[in-house]
Write an enzyme that holds these catalytic residues in place. Structure first.
Site, mmCIF file in Angstrom:
data_model
loop_
_atom_site.group_PDB
_atom_site.id
_atom_site.type_symbol
_atom_site.label_atom_id
_atom_site.label_comp_id
_atom_site.label_asym_id
_atom_site.label_seq_id
_atom_site.Cartn_x
_atom_site.Cartn_y
_atom_site.Cartn_z
ATOM 1 N N GLY A 21 0.533 -1.019 -0.034
ATOM 2 C CA GLY A 21 -0.197 0.051 0.442
ATOM 3 C C GLY A 21 0.566 1.576 0.158
ATOM 4 N NE ARG A 42 0.841 -6.987 11.081
ATOM 5 C CZ ARG A 42 -0.380 -7.638 11.717
ATOM 6 N NH1 ARG A 42 -1.063 -7.291 12.501
ATOM 7 N NH2 ARG A 42 -0.819 -7.343 9.848
ATOM 8 C CE1 TYR A 148 -8.836 2.644 9.365
ATOM 9 C CE2 TYR A 148 -9.544 4.865 8.466
ATOM 10 C CZ TYR A 148 -8.307 4.124 8.329
ATOM 11 O OH TYR A 148 -7.107 4.109 8.072
ATOM 12 N N GLY A 184 -6.468 -1.600 -2.229
ATOM 13 C CA GLY A 184 -6.759 -2.924 -1.612
ATOM 14 C C GLY A 184 -6.991 -3.422 -0.350
#
Length: 276
Positions: A21, A42, A148, A184
């Site tokens: 992204g 991660r 969010y 995406g």
């Protein structure tokens, strides 16, 4: 600081969430400008398409215990791009408190803890830049995205309030709000809506509109350039926004009544405005 990327201007940059992204494109553009770039993931060993010039290091935003090892590996950081985060949607009533707490841990507490960890070094060296990558949902909240939007609003408040706090030590704090981006992210969004929820029909309407908006959103390289240019500007503004006709909608936000702005935001996402 200059955006030329020459050797004299080379900065050490840490970009969180650099495996895909916007984060991947931000890391790419910093590397292409000649900076020393570390990108977090991660699981850095699982990055399938590494960007030339980017060194991948481990960070889990949800686990503040991963920060000391990261900083020991990276060393002094000149530019921190707090980009990593997760997306969430659904009805507030249907969302467990544990999911809300987890979202704040990833999107707010992790970036704030990392920022706190790099500030002493920046202050001692008399220079540094921290960019909080938020979302235009912070400025234009919409139904079924409350959690969010709240996390991104928190990041913006941290950046705005801390800007003056650290300015005497040569540290710049910047907030950047992307609009709808075609990365995406919708495929990775956690969703909380009950099968028999009274909110389900309207949520599905919003979800369909969100998919259409994201498919037509600006691309990651375009948004990444805003982030990189802001971070390298000699006199950065406190706030940058890109996408969703940002110039027009932020002007409207200043001039129009709040109800009108909320109504237009709802309609943009397929929902009729119902004044409470």
């Amino acid at each position: 600081m200059s955006a030329t990327g020459s050797t004299a201007d080379r900065q050490t940059v840490l970009v969180t969430g650099a495996s895909s992204g916007i984060g991947a494109e931000v890391a790419r553009q910093f590397a292409e400008r000649g900076h020393t770039v570390f990108g977090t993931s991660r699981a850095p060993e699982k990055v399938t398409d590494p960007i030339p010039g980017v060194r991948y290091v481990r960070l889990d935003n949800a686990d503040q215990g991963t920060i000391p090892a990261l900083l020991a590996e990276v060393g002094d950081i000149d530019v921190l791009i707090n980009n990593a985060g997760e997306s969430q949607a659904g009805a507030l009533e249907d969302t467990p408190m544990s999911a809300i707490e987890d979202l704040f841990a990833v999107n707010v507490f992790g970036p704030v803890a990392l920022t706190k960890a790099v500030l002493p070094g920046m202050r001692e060296r008399g220079r540094g830049t921290v960019v909080m990558v938020g979302s235009m949902l912070s400025s234009f909240p919409v139904a079924f995205r409350s959690n969010y939007a709240a996390t991104k609003s928190a990041l913006k408040a941290f950046a705005f309030a801390t800007r003056r706090e650290v300015a005497p030590y040569g540290i710049r704090m910047i907030s950047v709000e992307p609009g709808t981006i075609a990365t995406g992210i919708g495929d990775r969004r956690s969703i909380h809506i009950g099968e028999d929820s009274p909110y389900r029909a309207e949520y599905e309407t919003l979800a369909a509109a969100t998919r259409r908006n994201e498919d037509a959103g600006i691309d990651a390289p375009t948004m990444a350039k805003v982030v990189v240019d802001a971070a390298l500007a000699s006199k950065p503004k406190p706030f940058y926004a890109k996408g969703n006709s940002a110039g027009i909608v932020f002007l409207l936000r200043r001039l129009a009544p709040r109800d009108a702005v909320l109504a237009l935001t709802a309609r943009k996402h397929g929902l009729p405005w119902i004044k409470a």
